[in-house]
Scaffold this active site. Structure first.
Site, PDB file in Angstrom:
ATOM      1  N   HIS A 305       0.822  -1.219   0.000  1.00  0.00           N
ATOM      2  CA  HIS A 305       0.000   0.000   0.000  1.00  0.00           C
ATOM      3  C   HIS A 305       0.855   1.268   0.000  1.00  0.00           C
ATOM      4  O   HIS A 305       0.343   2.356  -0.186  1.00  0.00           O
ATOM      5  CB  HIS A 305      -1.019  -0.010   1.154  1.00  0.00           C
ATOM      6  CG  HIS A 305      -0.501   0.474   2.470  1.00  0.00           C
ATOM      7  ND1 HIS A 305      -1.298   1.102   3.402  1.00  0.00           N
ATOM      8  CD2 HIS A 305       0.730   0.426   3.011  1.00  0.00           C
ATOM      9  CE1 HIS A 305      -0.564   1.410   4.454  1.00  0.00           C
ATOM     10  NE2 HIS A 305       0.655   1.006   4.247  1.00  0.00           N
ATOM     11  N   GLU A 334      -2.789  -6.724   4.209  1.00  0.00           N
ATOM     12  CA  GLU A 334      -3.137  -5.436   3.597  1.00  0.00           C
ATOM     13  C   GLU A 334      -4.609  -5.125   3.842  1.00  0.00           C
ATOM     14  O   GLU A 334      -5.413  -6.040   4.029  1.00  0.00           O
ATOM     15  CB  GLU A 334      -2.966  -5.526   2.064  1.00  0.00           C
ATOM     16  CG  GLU A 334      -1.541  -5.554   1.555  1.00  0.00           C
ATOM     17  CD  GLU A 334      -0.854  -4.194   1.585  1.00  0.00           C
ATOM     18  OE1 GLU A 334      -1.554  -3.160   1.600  1.00  0.00           O
ATOM     19  OE2 GLU A 334       0.386  -4.164   1.619  1.00  0.00           O
ATOM     20  N   GLU A 361      -5.109   2.485  -1.134  1.00  0.00           N
ATOM     21  CA  GLU A 361      -5.488   1.141  -0.700  1.00  0.00           C
ATOM     22  C   GLU A 361      -6.188   0.491  -1.890  1.00  0.00           C
ATOM     23  O   GLU A 361      -6.789   1.184  -2.716  1.00  0.00           O
ATOM     24  CB  GLU A 361      -6.419   1.220   0.506  1.00  0.00           C
ATOM     25  CG  GLU A 361      -5.805   1.894   1.729  1.00  0.00           C
ATOM     26  CD  GLU A 361      -4.533   1.218   2.226  1.00  0.00           C
ATOM     27  OE1 GLU A 361      -4.354   0.003   1.977  1.00  0.00           O
ATOM     28  OE2 GLU A 361      -3.704   1.906   2.841  1.00  0.00           O
TER      29      GLU A 361
HETATM   30  C1  SAM Z   1       4.404   0.974   6.499  1.00  0.00           C
HETATM   31  S1  SAM Z   1       5.862   0.323   7.166  1.00  0.00           S
HETATM   32  C2  SAM Z   1       5.368  -1.320   7.558  1.00  0.00           C
HETATM   33  C3  SAM Z   1       6.196  -1.923   8.652  1.00  0.00           C
HETATM   34  C4  SAM Z   1       5.675  -3.271   9.124  1.00  0.00           C
HETATM   35  N1  SAM Z   1       5.660  -4.250   8.065  1.00  0.00           N
HETATM   36  C5  SAM Z   1       4.300  -3.107   9.711  1.00  0.00           C
HETATM   37  O1  SAM Z   1       3.316  -3.427   9.035  1.00  0.00           O
HETATM   38  O2  SAM Z   1       4.188  -2.638  10.846  1.00  0.00           O
HETATM   39  C6  SAM Z   1       6.843   0.057   5.729  1.00  0.00           C
HETATM   40  C7  SAM Z   1       8.210  -0.525   6.024  1.00  0.00           C
HETATM   41  O3  SAM Z   1       8.920  -0.719   4.786  1.00  0.00           O
HETATM   42  C8  SAM Z   1      10.273  -0.398   5.018  1.00  0.00           C
HETATM   43  N2  SAM Z   1      10.907  -0.088   3.726  1.00  0.00           N
HETATM   44  C9  SAM Z   1      10.713   0.991   2.940  1.00  0.00           C
HETATM   45  N3  SAM Z   1      11.476   0.892   1.835  1.00  0.00           N
HETATM   46  C10 SAM Z   1      12.168  -0.278   1.930  1.00  0.00           C
HETATM   47  C11 SAM Z   1      13.096  -0.956   1.083  1.00  0.00           C
HETATM   48  N4  SAM Z   1      13.464  -0.449  -0.092  1.00  0.00           N
HETATM   49  N5  SAM Z   1      13.584  -2.150   1.483  1.00  0.00           N
HETATM   50  C12 SAM Z   1      13.191  -2.691   2.686  1.00  0.00           C
HETATM   51  N6  SAM Z   1      12.309  -2.101   3.531  1.00  0.00           N
HETATM   52  C13 SAM Z   1      11.810  -0.909   3.151  1.00  0.00           C
HETATM   53  C14 SAM Z   1      10.196   0.800   5.951  1.00  0.00           C
HETATM   54  O4  SAM Z   1      11.423   1.018   6.620  1.00  0.00           O
HETATM   55  C15 SAM Z   1       9.065   0.373   6.889  1.00  0.00           C
HETATM   56  O5  SAM Z   1       9.538  -0.361   7.992  1.00  0.00           O
END
Ligand code: SAM
Length: 401
Positions: A305, A334, A361
């Site tokens: 999302h 999701e 979403e």
């Molecule tokens: C909306 S948060 C979701 C975190 C967790 N999965 C949750 O639902 O609570 C999105 C996560 O994606 C990670 N993220 C963003 N870009 C990324 C990348 N290129 N590779 C790995 N992780 C990444 C962010 O650091 C963050 O922790």
């Protein structure tokens, strides 16, 4: 103004039924009661009252909560216990003006954030107690300073761009608000207090809501533990972009018998803040090839999302070569937007995604099409009554390998 009382009476009668289900701890009864209570207020509230509430009562509550976080007011309330604390004492502790604090507390009490025990003496409600914890406090900080400002720029941004749908992660209301050309995540990386606040809040924003590992949601034993084969790999589940690992922590706590390793992957800035022995934490960019081969499951929670369709396809395709056909499962946690009457937690999350990153979403049809393009088929979507998120189980489409 003539009042049509029939709608109110219908809601009151539904409230009674929902109240009985709530007493019996029926799943979804609390959410149903809250939804009906909102309906009740909307059917009673005059337009002049609705505008007053939206226009100044709620903005003042949000601003007062933000100030209270800066002044540690929620901690002081918690420490004062049942007896409570006077506005004068609070003002002294915060080195702030007594009249200002008194007026702030009065509004917070009127809006049910704190409780006024006796004249000008305040104590904590369960909400105020929660706001004394860093994970909730950080929610106020992130949402007021980062998201709130972006929402306030939305109407002007849309007007300036001729009411076109924002589609760029580097050009939207967030960038207009924060005067940056960086995407929200890149900006967070360069603004550490908010990165920390965001990650901390992510570990709490779903707290108390149904989780995919709860009984009656996703059958972890039947779909994952059964059939686990350590000959393929000793890894049970990889949480891709798992933040600080709260989902893995919960999975391990609720299923201590999990037969293989749990791996957390996220960006280095996040992984460096993690210490938890329920899993292994490694830095990994999910736009690059997935290094863990043949795990039983690859789990992505609130990842897709955050990205447009093309980026989602890139993320999903990085997983494909690592997955063992017929064995590895793709799990997407999701929001799946219902075709009709989605609830406000769903529609407002969609709006949050719009202002922060020009994304959205998705409905079941949208997700199905997206996964198909990336080479996956949906096996089943598991939902929980009144739950906000669903667990989408998918598998490799072997015809695309
Ligand atoms: C909306 S948060 C979701 C975190 C967790 N999965 C949750 O639902 O609570 C999105 C996560 O994606 C990670 N993220 C963003 N870009 C990324 C990348 N290129 N590779 C790995 N992780 C990444 C962010 O650091 C963050 O922790």
């Amino acid at each position: 103004m003539t009042q049509d009382t029939s709608q109110v009476e219908a809601i009151l009668s539904q409230l009674q039924t929902a109240g009985a289900s709530y007493k019996e701890n029926t799943p979804g009864a609390r959410e149903k009661l809250m939804s009906l209570s909102h309906d009740l207020i909307s059917s009673l509230e005059l337009p002049s009252e609705a505008i007053m509430r939206m226009g100044w009562a709620e903005p003042a509550r949000a601003a007062n909560c933000r100030t209270a976080v800066d002044l540690n007011i929620f901690e002081h309330l918690k420490q004062s216990g049942e007896a409570g604390i006077t506005a004068k004492e609070l003002a002294a502790k915060c080195s702030a003006d007594e009249v200002l604090i008194s007026r702030t507390m009065r509004h917070l009490a009127a809006m049910n954030v704190v409780s006024e025990k006796s004249e000008n003496t305040y104590s904590a409600t369960p909400l105020a107690e929660a706001l004394s914890e860093s994970r909730y406090r950080d929610g106020i900080l992130f949402l007021y300073d980062v998201a709130g400002v972006s929402f306030r720029h939305l109407p002007e941004y849309l007007k300036n761009t001729g009411y076109k749908l924002p589609t760029s992660v580097t050009d939207g209301p967030f960038q207009a608000a924060h005067k940056t050309e960086l995407s929200a995540f890149a900006w967070l990386d360069k603004t550490p207090p908010y990165l920390q606040a965001f990650n901390n809040y992510m570990s709490a924003y779903r707290f108390g809501k149904p989780s995919w590992v709860d009984p009656g949601f996703y059958p972890v034993s039947d779909r994952l533990i059964e059939g686990f084969n350590s000959d393929y790999s000793d890894v049970f589940l990889v949480d891709v972009g798992g933040g600080k690992g709260h989902d893995l922590h919960e999975l391990k706590a609720k299923y201590p018998q999990i037969p293989g390793k749990l791996i957390l992957q996220d960006r280095p800035a996040v992984i460096s803040t993690v210490s938890d022995d329920s899993f292994e934490a490694v830095s990994h960019d999910f736009f690059t090839a997935q290094p863990i081969k043949h795990a039983r499951a690859y789990y992505l929670h609130s990842i897709l999302h955050n990205w447009g369709d093309d980026d989602c396809i890139k993320i999903l395709q990085q997983l494909k070569p690592a997955m063992k056909p017929g064995y590895s499962r793709l799990l997407l946690n999701e929001i799946v937007v219902p075709r009709q009457n989605p609830t406000w937690p769903i529609t407002s999350m969609d709006q949050l995604m719009l202002v922060l990153a020009a994304i959205q979403e998705r409905t079941e049809a949208h997700l199905t099409e997206l996964l198909k393009k990336a080479g996956f088929n949906i096996v089943k979507i598991y939902s929980y009554e009144f739950g906000q998120e669903s667990l989408v189980e998918a598998e490799l489409d072997v015809t695309t390998l």
